[in-house]
Design an enzyme around this catalytic site. Structure first.
Site, PDB file in Angstrom:
ATOM      1  CD  GLU A  43      -1.082 -16.059 -43.079  1.00 21.55           C
ATOM      2  OE1 GLU A  43      -1.454 -17.232 -43.207  1.00 21.55           O
ATOM      3  OE2 GLU A  43       0.080 -15.683 -43.365  1.00 21.55           O
ATOM      4  CE  LYS A 128      -1.404 -20.066 -45.911  1.00 17.89           C
ATOM      5  NZ  LYS A 128      -0.647 -19.636 -44.709  1.00 17.89           N
ATOM      6  CB  CYS A 170       0.699 -16.320 -46.263  1.00 14.96           C
ATOM      7  SG  CYS A 170       2.339 -16.165 -45.512  1.00 14.96           S
TER       8      CYS A 170
END
Length: 282
Positions: A43, A128, A170
């Site tokens: 990321e 995300k 993440c």
């Protein structure tokens, strides 16, 4: 699933896009020289700053009629994939546009994981979904990712010559329902590019990665930021490969590359001996 030689790249990114891209290219070349067919970047590999990545955000080159050659990050990914003959899972890239080309309002961006094939063609984009709005016992204290990032709306997988690739970024790692949805839809390898903080990385990173592999009967390939990018921000995980039976390979802090071969026969054996996905009672 077919056997796949996969690489996970750990970086120590900072605020200079040019420096970060040079670092990424050097590590990708190492992975290619060691036989990797598909490589994961962490990321914020191209830009990592306490102020967020709005200044480094690019329009989305995947919109019909758009050209990547004017977008430094996306153009670099396209070029590396084609030149090195690699599939790239690159997460996350700051984009100023949604997948349909509409502009993200309010000065925010989308944090997108982009998948390129070995000819440099874009195969998938995942935005995300879960944003890091938490309090952590570190120098920063409070994180509000939603102030600068607009969340995505849906899970996304990518078809590859070896397996179905389940995409995430993440903080998504803390939401097992996302990975269960990917696994039940056919994903066999789950990817987790990340920039975990040092505190949360030490406490949770390894445990969560192994859990996602075991509970879904999937390989998990993860790549983290591995060093301090500012006085208040010190990502603290490591690149890691977890296997569905519970084993793993891990790396150290700093920039580096881990290479491993994922066995299709092993995945098949684990799923046959413990068919978790078909045993669920909803």
């Amino acid at each position: 699933m077919k056997d796949l030689c996969v690489g996970a790249v750990q970086m120590v990114s900072g605020a200079s896009v040019a420096d970060n891209l040079a670092q990424a290219e050097r590590l990708l070349r190492q992975a290619a020289e060691r036989g990797a067919q598909l490589v994961l970047l962490p990321e914020n590999f191209a830009h990592l700053s306490d102020r967020g990545s709005a200044d480094a955000a690019e329009p989305y080159a995947g919109v019909a009629g758009a050209s990547a050659d004017r977008q430094p990050i996306q153009y670099a990914l396209q070029r590396w994939a084609a030149e090195l003959g690699l599939w790239l899972v690159a997460g996350a890239v700051p984009l100023s546009e949604r997948e349909d080309g509409s502009v993200v309002a309010g000065g925010r961006t989308r944090s997108a994981c982009l998948v390129y094939d070995d000819r440099g063609a874009l195969r998938a984009r995942y935005d995300k979904m879960h944003l890091f709005d938490v309090e952590v016992a570190d120098a920063a204290g409070r994180y509000r990712e939603s102030a600068s990032i607009e969340p995505g709306e849906r899970p996304r997988a990518a078809a590859s010559p070896w397996a179905q690739l389940g995409l995430s970024i993440c903080f998504d790692l803390r939401f097992p329902e996302l990975y269960r949805e990917l696994a039940t839809a056919g994903a066999e390898i789950l990817f987790v590019p990340a920039a975990f903080t040092y505190v949360t990385g030490q406490a949770h990173w390894m445990t969560l990665l192994r859990a996602r592999a075991v509970e879904n009967g999937c390989y998990v390939v993860a790549a983290n930021q591995g060093g301090e990018h500012s006085p208040s921000g010190a990502p603290g995980g490591t690149r890691r490969l977890s296997i569905p039976g519970g084993g793993d390979r891990r790396g150290r802090r700093g920039e580096s590359v881990i290479i491993a071969t994922l066995s299709g026969d092993k995945l098949k054996s684990v799923r046959e001996r413990m068919p978790l996905l078909s045993m669920r009672r909803l």
